[in-house]
Scaffold this active site. Sequence first.
Site, PDB file in Angstrom:
ATOM      1  N   ASN A  12     -34.036  67.004 -17.327  1.00 51.58           N
ATOM      2  CA  ASN A  12     -34.158  68.122 -18.259  1.00 51.58           C
ATOM      3  C   ASN A  12     -33.020  69.111 -18.046  1.00 51.58           C
ATOM      4  O   ASN A  12     -32.575  69.350 -16.928  1.00 51.58           O
ATOM      5  CB  ASN A  12     -35.499  68.838 -18.024  1.00 51.58           C
ATOM      6  CG  ASN A  12     -35.681  70.047 -18.917  1.00 51.58           C
ATOM      7  OD1 ASN A  12     -35.614  69.944 -20.142  1.00 51.58           O
ATOM      8  ND2 ASN A  12     -35.908  71.211 -18.320  1.00 51.58           N
ATOM      9  N   MET A  69     -39.175  71.379 -26.420  1.00 52.14           N
ATOM     10  CA  MET A  69     -39.959  72.591 -26.169  1.00 52.14           C
ATOM     11  C   MET A  69     -41.440  72.253 -25.987  1.00 52.14           C
ATOM     12  O   MET A  69     -42.300  72.612 -26.790  1.00 52.14           O
ATOM     13  CB  MET A  69     -39.754  73.582 -27.322  1.00 52.14           C
ATOM     14  CG  MET A  69     -38.290  73.919 -27.576  1.00 52.14           C
ATOM     15  SD  MET A  69     -37.407  74.479 -26.087  1.00 52.14           S
ATOM     16  CE  MET A  69     -38.207  76.050 -25.829  1.00 52.14           C
ATOM     17  N   HIS A  77     -31.980  73.026 -18.232  1.00 56.25           N
ATOM     18  CA  HIS A  77     -32.625  74.345 -18.210  1.00 56.25           C
ATOM     19  C   HIS A  77     -31.557  75.417 -17.992  1.00 56.25           C
ATOM     20  O   HIS A  77     -30.731  75.302 -17.081  1.00 56.25           O
ATOM     21  CB  HIS A  77     -33.660  74.412 -17.085  1.00 56.25           C
ATOM     22  CG  HIS A  77     -34.394  75.708 -17.019  1.00 56.25           C
ATOM     23  ND1 HIS A  77     -35.154  76.194 -18.061  1.00 56.25           N
ATOM     24  CD2 HIS A  77     -34.470  76.658 -16.036  1.00 56.25           C
ATOM     25  CE1 HIS A  77     -35.674  77.363 -17.723  1.00 56.25           C
ATOM     26  NE2 HIS A  77     -35.273  77.662 -16.507  1.00 56.25           N
ATOM     27  N   GLY A 131     -30.682  69.904 -32.032  1.00 58.10           N
ATOM     28  CA  GLY A 131     -30.195  68.647 -31.462  1.00 58.10           C
ATOM     29  C   GLY A 131     -28.725  68.645 -31.096  1.00 58.10           C
ATOM     30  O   GLY A 131     -28.105  67.578 -31.037  1.00 58.10           O
TER      31      GLY A 131
END
Length: 226
Positions: free
Chosen positions: A130, A110, A132, A15
């Site tokens: 998101n 995930m 990435h 986190g």
Amino acid sequence: MAEPCRIVVMASGNGSNFQALIDAIAAGRIPDSKIVRLFVNRAKAYATTRADVAGIAWEYFNLISHGFQAKGEKDPEKVQEARDKYDAALAEKLVNGDFKPDLVVLAGWMYVFGKHFLDPIDAAGIKIINLHPALPGKYDGANAIERAFEDFKAGKLENNKTGIMVHYVIDKVDRGEPILVREIECRDGEDLDQLEERIHSHEHELIVEATALVAREVLARRSIRP
């Protein structure tokens, strides 16, 4: 006072990106915004401890532990059916919960969502983004940094550069429209751990900048509604 941009964060592990968002909101770097809920899909995710310290409500919601998929199930049809039901149930929590968000941020989440999550979220007008660790169109999915590193060692990495991006989430893994992109050059003599550490050092800043950008757009659209 105007209603803030309500943010739900989803994380699976430590986190640290979630913490970066908490700190940025506290510092006013993501203005007029509030994290209203954290979701985790791993029972021991340290992100929940961070949420407790920050006074943010959180919920553990897991594909197997919550009865959607039998442990060890291998049948592709049953697995897909379970994932569809899980996706729909999680979307229901967001769309009809008393904490309904304006924005969902996947920060080390995930798990790959399908249409049974994404379609209801889109229909409700909720944005989902998101982080990435790759450039747009490169190294979709898991182990992106490792794959880029292997290509670099083999002399196959274009311009010797990989990177990170924050993008909108669609029903194609890591192929949604990029919001912010940062190139990172691979270096001779650097091992995989060093490259990973350098990439992760940029992730916190990028996810904060992208979340702030989308949150401002949410608030701007809200201000012009009749």
